[in-house]
Write a protein that holds these residues in place. Structure first.
Motif, PDB file in Angstrom:
ATOM      1  N   GLY A 109       0.824  -1.236   0.015  1.00 43.26           N
ATOM      2  CA  GLY A 109       0.115   0.038  -0.079  1.00 43.26           C
ATOM      3  C   GLY A 109       0.836   1.292  -0.070  1.00 43.26           C
ATOM      4  O   GLY A 109       1.781   1.337  -0.783  1.00 43.26           O
ATOM      5  N   LYS A 110       0.444   2.178   0.934  1.00 41.24           N
ATOM      6  CA  LYS A 110       1.159   3.438   0.970  1.00 41.24           C
ATOM      7  C   LYS A 110       2.490   3.163   1.504  1.00 41.24           C
ATOM      8  O   LYS A 110       3.328   4.431   1.428  1.00 41.24           O
ATOM      9  CB  LYS A 110       0.500   4.400   1.693  1.00 41.24           C
ATOM     10  N   ASN A 111       2.813   2.228   2.183  1.00 41.78           N
ATOM     11  CA  ASN A 111       4.371   1.862   2.733  1.00 41.78           C
ATOM     12  C   ASN A 111       5.224   2.028   1.546  1.00 41.78           C
ATOM     13  O   ASN A 111       6.643   1.735   1.631  1.00 41.78           O
ATOM     14  CB  ASN A 111       4.247   0.959   3.680  1.00 41.78           C
ATOM     15  N   LEU A 112       5.026   2.060   0.106  1.00 44.30           N
ATOM     16  CA  LEU A 112       5.731   1.981  -0.990  1.00 44.30           C
ATOM     17  C   LEU A 112       6.634   3.200  -0.841  1.00 44.30           C
ATOM     18  O   LEU A 112       7.839   2.967  -1.206  1.00 44.30           O
ATOM     19  CB  LEU A 112       4.895   1.897  -2.195  1.00 44.30           C
TER      20      LEU A 112
ATOM     21  N   HIS B 125       8.275   4.123   1.565  1.00 46.41           N
ATOM     22  CA  HIS B 125       9.536   3.657   2.338  1.00 46.41           C
ATOM     23  C   HIS B 125      10.659   3.000   1.650  1.00 46.41           C
ATOM     24  O   HIS B 125      11.772   3.082   1.742  1.00 46.41           O
ATOM     25  CB  HIS B 125       9.030   2.856   3.567  1.00 46.41           C
ATOM     26  N   LEU B 126       9.984   2.289   0.538  1.00 49.28           N
ATOM     27  CA  LEU B 126      10.922   1.404  -0.247  1.00 49.28           C
ATOM     28  C   LEU B 126      11.595   2.537  -1.199  1.00 49.28           C
ATOM     29  O   LEU B 126      12.930   2.431  -1.581  1.00 49.28           O
ATOM     30  CB  LEU B 126      10.378   0.479  -1.066  1.00 49.28           C
ATOM     31  N   ILE B 127      10.961   3.468  -1.795  1.00 45.36           N
ATOM     32  CA  ILE B 127      11.572   4.559  -2.780  1.00 45.36           C
ATOM     33  C   ILE B 127      12.209   5.608  -2.057  1.00 45.36           C
ATOM     34  O   ILE B 127      13.354   5.920  -2.675  1.00 45.36           O
ATOM     35  CB  ILE B 127      10.399   5.191  -3.380  1.00 45.36           C
ATOM     36  N   ASP B 128      12.162   5.981  -1.048  1.00 42.90           N
ATOM     37  CA  ASP B 128      13.059   7.152  -0.483  1.00 42.90           C
ATOM     38  C   ASP B 128      14.162   6.609   0.277  1.00 42.90           C
ATOM     39  O   ASP B 128      14.044   5.310   0.975  1.00 42.90           O
ATOM     40  CB  ASP B 128      11.995   7.734   0.933  1.00 42.90           C
ATOM     41  N   GLY B 129      15.324   7.055   0.251  1.00 44.96           N
ATOM     42  CA  GLY B 129      16.326   6.428   0.838  1.00 44.96           C
ATOM     43  C   GLY B 129      17.422   6.182  -0.251  1.00 44.96           C
ATOM     44  O   GLY B 129      17.468   6.499  -1.466  1.00 44.96           O
ATOM     45  N   PRO B 130      18.456   5.715   0.237  1.00 43.41           N
ATOM     46  CA  PRO B 130      19.667   5.343  -0.888  1.00 43.41           C
ATOM     47  C   PRO B 130      19.265   4.183  -1.707  1.00 43.41           C
ATOM     48  O   PRO B 130      20.521   3.488  -1.948  1.00 43.41           O
ATOM     49  CB  PRO B 130      20.762   5.452   0.336  1.00 43.41           C
ATOM     50  N   TYR B 131      18.106   3.677  -1.880  1.00 44.36           N
ATOM     51  CA  TYR B 131      18.030   2.556  -2.779  1.00 44.36           C
ATOM     52  C   TYR B 131      17.225   2.926  -4.048  1.00 44.36           C
ATOM     53  O   TYR B 131      16.579   3.874  -4.035  1.00 44.36           O
ATOM     54  CB  TYR B 131      17.189   1.326  -2.029  1.00 44.36           C
ATOM     55  N   CYS B 132      17.533   2.030  -5.100  1.00 43.85           N
ATOM     56  CA  CYS B 132      16.732   2.200  -6.338  1.00 43.85           C
ATOM     57  C   CYS B 132      16.218   0.750  -7.148  1.00 43.85           C
ATOM     58  O   CYS B 132      16.923  -0.045  -6.510  1.00 43.85           O
ATOM     59  CB  CYS B 132      17.753   3.307  -7.337  1.00 43.85           C
ATOM     60  N   PHE B 133      15.559   0.947  -7.889  1.00 43.57           N
ATOM     61  CA  PHE B 133      15.171  -0.224  -8.790  1.00 43.57           C
ATOM     62  C   PHE B 133      16.066  -0.289 -10.067  1.00 43.57           C
ATOM     63  O   PHE B 133      16.154   0.775 -10.766  1.00 43.57           O
ATOM     64  CB  PHE B 133      13.638  -0.324  -8.753  1.00 43.57           C
ATOM     65  N   ARG B 134      16.569  -1.339 -10.187  1.00 40.10           N
ATOM     66  CA  ARG B 134      17.302  -1.508 -11.611  1.00 40.10           C
ATOM     67  C   ARG B 134      16.774  -3.024 -12.313  1.00 40.10           C
ATOM     68  O   ARG B 134      16.473  -3.833 -11.588  1.00 40.10           O
ATOM     69  CB  ARG B 134      18.763  -1.660 -11.359  1.00 40.10           C
ATOM     70  N   LEU B 135      17.099  -2.735 -13.553  1.00 36.95           N
ATOM     71  CA  LEU B 135      16.592  -3.762 -14.534  1.00 36.95           C
ATOM     72  C   LEU B 135      17.947  -4.534 -14.981  1.00 36.95           C
ATOM     73  O   LEU B 135      18.751  -3.967 -15.581  1.00 36.95           O
ATOM     74  CB  LEU B 135      15.661  -3.595 -15.483  1.00 36.95           C
TER      75      LEU B 135
END
Length: 177
Positions: A21-24, A26-36
Motif C-alpha cells: 500500500g502506501k508504505n511503498l 519507504h522503499l522509494i525514499d532513501g539510498p536505494y533504487c530499482f534496476r533491471l
C-alpha cells in the motif's frame, strides 16, 4: 543494469502497492533504487550500483535483492526473494496455524481451517503476507475473501491464494536465480 522505464516502473509499483500500500514510499525514499538486469528487477543500494559499473553487463549475474521478473508478455511477477521487504512493510497479514504451515510451504492455498489470525478489514483480492503463529514470514498470496466473509465459510474453503513461499528456495533452486 539499467533504470526502469516508465511502463516497467508502473508495473512494479502497482504490484508492490497491492501488498504494501502506501508504505511503498519507504522503499522509494532513501539510498536505494530499482534496476533491471536481464528481465529481473533488483532493489540495489546506490553505492553498490556505482561500484557495479566496473563489471561488464554480460558478466553481471546479480546485484542487490531480486524483487521479481518480467515475463515475455511484459507482466511483472514478484519473487520470494522480496519477502523480507514485503513482510517489513505489509499492510495486511495472515497468520496460519502450525498444521497449515507445511501444506502452504508445499505450494498449496491457505484454507479456513488453517487460519490463525487475519488483519481486520482485509478486502477481497488484496495482497497479504502469510506468517506462522510465531511471526515468521512464510510467503505471500492474494485473499480469496474479505475478512467479513471468512467467519461464514466452511473449513475447507480457500482463504488465501498461494503466490510464493519460502519452500521455493528448494523447489525452484535451478531457475530462481
Amino acid at each position: 543494469m539499467r533504470p526502469l522505464t516508465e511502463d516497467e516502473s508502473r508495473a512494479v509499483f502497482e504490484k508492490l502497492a497491492n501488498y504494501i500500500g502506501k508504505n511503498l514510499v519507504h522503499l522509494i525514499d532513501g539510498p536505494y533504487c530499482f534496476r533491471l538486469q536481464k528481465d529481473r528487477v533488483f532493489y540495489v543500494s546506490e553505492d553498490s550500483m556505482r561500484l557495479s559499473i566496473s563489471v561488464a553487463r554480460p558478466n553481471l549475474v546479480s546485484l542487490g535483492t531480486c524483487f521479481g521478473k518480467f515475463s515475455k508478455s511484459g507482466k511483472f511477477k514478484l519473487h520470494i526473494t522480496s519477502l523480507d521487504y514485503l513482510a517489513k512493510y505489509a499492510k495486511y497479514k495472515v497468520w496460519i496455524k502450525p498444521n497449515g504451515e507445511m501444506p502452504f510451504l508445499y505450494g498449496n492455498h491457505v484454507l479456513k481451517a488453517h487460519l490463525g489470525r487475519i488483519t481486520e478489514d482485509t478486502p477481497e483480492h488484496q495482497g497479504v503476507v502469510v506468517y506462522s503463529m510465531s511471526d515468521m514470514p512464510l510467503g505471500f498470496g492474494v485473499t480469496a475473501r474479505a475478512t467479513v466473509d471468512t467467519r461464514k465459510l466452511d473449513p475447507t474453503s480457500i482463504l488465501v491464494f498461494h503466490q510464493a513461499d519460502v519452500g521455493e528456495y528448494l523447489r525452484d533452486e535451478e531457475t530462481l536465480f
